[in-house]
Design a protein around this motif. Structure first.
Motif, mmCIF file in Angstrom:
data_model
loop_
_atom_site.group_PDB
_atom_site.id
_atom_site.type_symbol
_atom_site.label_atom_id
_atom_site.label_comp_id
_atom_site.label_asym_id
_atom_site.label_seq_id
_atom_site.Cartn_x
_atom_site.Cartn_y
_atom_site.Cartn_z
ATOM 1 N N LYS A 164 1.028 -0.974 -0.309
ATOM 2 C CA LYS A 164 0.073 0.089 -0.017
ATOM 3 C C LYS A 164 0.686 1.187 0.408
ATOM 4 O O LYS A 164 0.855 2.547 -0.636
ATOM 5 C CB LYS A 164 -0.539 0.011 1.159
ATOM 6 C CG LYS A 164 -1.746 -1.148 0.890
ATOM 7 C CD LYS A 164 -3.360 -0.913 1.945
ATOM 8 C CE LYS A 164 -3.665 -2.112 2.944
ATOM 9 N NZ LYS A 164 -4.783 -1.983 3.832
ATOM 10 N N PHE A 168 0.726 3.735 -3.002
ATOM 11 C CA PHE A 168 -0.110 5.133 -2.830
ATOM 12 C C PHE A 168 1.453 5.872 -2.965
ATOM 13 O O PHE A 168 0.900 6.800 -2.507
ATOM 14 C CB PHE A 168 -0.251 5.057 -1.537
ATOM 15 C CG PHE A 168 -1.978 4.472 -1.793
ATOM 16 C CD1 PHE A 168 -3.040 5.447 -2.525
ATOM 17 C CD2 PHE A 168 -2.277 3.068 -1.097
ATOM 18 C CE1 PHE A 168 -4.246 4.524 -2.579
ATOM 19 C CE2 PHE A 168 -3.571 2.743 -1.107
ATOM 20 C CZ PHE A 168 -4.575 3.539 -2.738
ATOM 21 N N SER A 196 -10.450 4.288 -3.706
ATOM 22 C CA SER A 196 -8.780 5.412 -2.815
ATOM 23 C C SER A 196 -6.948 4.778 -4.231
ATOM 24 O O SER A 196 -6.650 5.999 -4.837
ATOM 25 C CB SER A 196 -8.077 4.803 -1.886
ATOM 26 O OG SER A 196 -9.218 5.453 -0.878
ATOM 27 N N LEU A 197 -7.479 4.158 -4.315
ATOM 28 C CA LEU A 197 -6.753 3.767 -5.607
ATOM 29 C C LEU A 197 -6.982 4.848 -7.079
ATOM 30 O O LEU A 197 -5.961 5.045 -7.934
ATOM 31 C CB LEU A 197 -6.826 1.660 -5.926
ATOM 32 C CG LEU A 197 -5.673 0.763 -5.789
ATOM 33 C CD1 LEU A 197 -6.279 -0.700 -5.498
ATOM 34 C CD2 LEU A 197 -4.414 0.873 -5.462
ATOM 35 N N ALA A 200 -5.589 8.272 -6.548
ATOM 36 C CA ALA A 200 -4.641 8.548 -5.999
ATOM 37 C C ALA A 200 -3.499 9.028 -7.489
ATOM 38 O O ALA A 200 -4.079 8.469 -8.481
ATOM 39 C CB ALA A 200 -3.807 6.988 -5.801
#
Length: 295
Positions: A164, A168, A196-197, A200
């Motif tokens: 992660k 990110f 969220s990905l 990003a």
């Protein structure tokens, strides 16, 4: 000669070899005499004297100006320390002074891995990473090595966290680590992190690819219509065409209509003509393509 002469001459030959090195035992000195000192005079009394000369060189060499020579001396000193029976704690304490050199840290990490001390190697990599600029090539390489180590150790918590942080924190030029993360997470965990990905900044160049993989065809089409232009639509045409043939057709014709007025040379018209021929494969595309060709 050194290995075959009478013992009474060895002292004289040792001094002779040292003189030929002019007191410099770094890698930049004459390799023949340096190797002779290191490999032929292996009795304890000579090794102690050689070690003293190595330490003298380390004290006087301008280390920041000559990192290659300094690293070479450090490595040789470690060999002699071990040959003389000094403890690994003493070796570690010595090398710790020179961890500003990446090569020395790499030596420690390699030895830990060779010795099967994977968890210790991971700790060393974490410590190493703190000393390098974020997002630098070295930082990225260390992160990738940590991911591999945690995977080998079956340390699921550290593995997922490192994945992660990497995804990110560092721009993703391919989908390798995103796929690894998906495999490591449960279906619910993946659905929770997916939005969220997609938002990003580091996924900017993989965003549409991920949407296609996740079957988000409607969202992908909407974005391509407004953001990616003709090239983006062409890239994902095969995926989207079975789901939205009429919509894809209309978007392509709208772009072609704009490009028709911008075309100013033979190659541009040729490209548009090829695209028009392809548009005949869409529903009612033949009639629409012929009309545009006439225009």
């Amino acid at each position: 000669i050194v290995n075959s002469v009478d013992e009474s001459y060895r002292e004289e030959l040792y001094a002779f070899c040292l003189e030929k090195c002019e007191g410099d035992l770094s890698p930049s000195s004459d390799d023949l005499w340096r190797k002779t000192l290191f490999e032929s005079f292996v009795e304890e009394k000579y090794m102690k004297r050689t070690l003293a000369h190595i330490e003298k060189c380390l004290r006087h060499i301008p280390s920041e100006m000559y990192p290659f020579e300094t690293v070479g001396l450090i490595r040789v000193k470690v060999q002699f320390m071990r040959a003389l029976g000094q403890s690994e704690e003493e070796v570690e304490a010595f090398r710790k002074q020179y961890r500003r050199y990446p090569a020395i840290r790499e030596d420690e990490i390699r030895e830990a891995l060779d010795g099967g001390r994977t968890a210790e190697a991971a700790e060393m990599l974490l410590d190493f990473r703190q000393t390098v600029p974020p997002h630098s090539p070295t930082f990225c390489q260390i992160s990738e090595r940590l991911i591999l180590l945690y995977e080998e150790m079956n340390d699921c918590v550290s593995y997922k966290k490192e994945l992660k942080d990497y995804i990110f924190g560092i721009r993703q030029n391919d989908a390798i680590y995103v796929h690894k993360l998906k495999q490591a997470l449960t279906a619910d965990e993946w659905q929770e992190i997916l939005p969220s990905l997609l938002q990003a900044k580091t996924m900017e160049y993989r965003r549409h690819e991920l949407m296609a993989e996740e079957g988000m065809y409607r969202e992908l089409l909407s974005e391509l219509e407004t953001e990616a232009g003709l090239f983006g639509l062409q890239k994902y045409e095969k995926i989207l065409k079975p789901h939205f043939p009429e919509e894809i057709r209309d978007v392509f014709f709208a772009y072609l209509d704009q490009e028709m007025y911008r075309a100013g040379n033979r190659s541009a018209y040729e490209s548009l003509a090829k695209r028009l021929k392809h548009m005949k494969t869409y529903p009612n595309g033949k009639e629409m393509a012929e009309q545009m060709a006439n225009e």
